[in-house]
Design an enzyme around this catalytic site. Structure first.
Site, PDB file in Angstrom:
ATOM      1  N   ARG A 244       0.744  -0.931   0.166  1.00 24.77           N
ATOM      2  CA  ARG A 244       0.025  -0.034   0.037  1.00 24.77           C
ATOM      3  C   ARG A 244       0.878   1.305   0.070  1.00 24.77           C
ATOM      4  O   ARG A 244       1.850   1.370   0.878  1.00 24.77           O
ATOM      5  CB  ARG A 244      -0.963  -0.220   1.239  1.00 24.77           C
TER       6      ARG A 244
ATOM      7  N   ASP B 232      -1.327  -3.334  12.657  1.00 20.40           N
ATOM      8  CA  ASP B 232      -0.540  -3.781  11.586  1.00 20.40           C
ATOM      9  C   ASP B 232      -0.677  -5.182  11.831  1.00 20.40           C
ATOM     10  O   ASP B 232       0.023  -5.639  12.529  1.00 20.40           O
ATOM     11  CB  ASP B 232       0.607  -3.037  11.418  1.00 20.40           C
TER      12      ASP B 232
ATOM     13  N   ASP C 175       2.832  -6.748  10.981  1.00 22.41           N
ATOM     14  CA  ASP C 175       3.676  -6.440  11.985  1.00 22.41           C
ATOM     15  C   ASP C 175       3.348  -7.177  13.294  1.00 22.41           C
ATOM     16  O   ASP C 175       4.300  -7.915  13.896  1.00 22.41           O
ATOM     17  CB  ASP C 175       3.614  -4.897  12.376  1.00 22.41           C
TER      18      ASP C 175
HETATM   19  N1  URA Z   1      -3.737  -3.447   7.618  1.00 23.28           N
HETATM   20  C1  URA Z   1      -3.467  -3.625   8.813  1.00 23.28           C
HETATM   21  O1  URA Z   1      -2.418  -4.468   8.996  1.00 23.28           O
HETATM   22  N2  URA Z   1      -4.234  -3.009   9.628  1.00 23.28           N
HETATM   23  C2  URA Z   1      -5.151  -2.179   9.380  1.00 23.28           C
HETATM   24  O2  URA Z   1      -5.674  -1.685  10.512  1.00 23.28           O
HETATM   25  C3  URA Z   1      -5.058  -1.779   8.250  1.00 23.28           C
HETATM   26  C4  URA Z   1      -4.690  -2.376   7.260  1.00 23.28           C
END
Ligand code: URA
Length: 210
Positions: free
Chosen positions: A105, A201, A204
């Site tokens: 992204r 995330d 992560d």
């Molecule tokens: N991607 C993620 O890992 N977390 C989010 O909240 C949105 C996109």
């Protein structure tokens, strides 16, 4: 929300999801929970697969017993967070064919940029389940489904852990033929495209990166 979206409200799914949302949950536990929850979601999304029967012999007698019909499923992981869902589902459907779509992204535009695509053959004859834990803006999910359709897939379902209303709307507009299964529909996206309340995330949290 709509028929397009199924929220799995099973108590085990909801309990595990709460543990995953908690910021104090460790990487190892997060990953284990994701594996477990992916199997419960996969159970839901593979409901109503076509069936046939096979003649077998039990120790007592012969019978026509139900088995899955048609080509093997195709599971397509949207990298990198999709892999956390993929592992668990593969334990449940070990003979599934597997594809990967790499999209990142762009942090400024929030638009998806493709960097990898490797898909199974005969996608047109398979049920294709695309997996990505977070349906946020829906931009990468819609782009991934565009790629699957361009590769011939006609029977596609989308499995995620959390969805934002914005992402569901985006998918419904772009791909009304693709049902979505998720564990929760959250409130909204924040100004940087994170799902709120969300879990942060997903990549992560599962890989222990920042
Ligand atoms: N991607 C993620 O890992 N977390 C989010 O909240 C949105 C996109």
């Amino acid at each position: 929300m709509t028929d397009h979206l199924t929220v799995v409200r099973h108590p085990l799914v909801q309990h595990k999801l709460t543990l995953m949302r908690d910021k104090h949950t460790s990487t190892a536990v997060f990953r284990q929970l994701l594996r477990e929850i992916s199997q419960l979601l996969a159970y839901e999304i593979t409901d109503n697969l076509p069936m046939t029967s096979r003649r077998i012999e039990t120790p007592l007698c012969a019978m026509d017993a139900p088995v899955l019909d048609g080509r093997k499923l195709a599971l397509v992981s949207i990298l990198r967070a999709g892999n956390g869902l993929l592992d668990g589902i593969l334990e449940l459907v070990p003979s599934a064919r597997v594809g990967f779509i790499g999209l990142y992204r762009d942090e400024e535009t929030l638009e998806p940029v493709q960097y990898y695509c490797k898909l199974p053959q005969q996608l047109d004859e398979r049920l294709v389940i695309a997996v990505d834990p977070m349906l946020a803006t829906g931009n990468s999910s819609a782009a991934a489904v565009d790629l699957l359709k361009a590769a011939g897939a006609t029977n596609i379902r989308f499995l995620c852990l959390l969805a934002a209303p914005e992402g569901v709307r985006r998918m419904e507009e772009a791909h009304p033929d693709v049902p979505i299964v998720t564990a929760a529909l959250d409130d909204r996206l924040n100004e940087v495209g994170y799902i709120v309340p969300g879990l942060g995330d997903a990549g992560d949290r599962m890989f222990g990166t920042q």
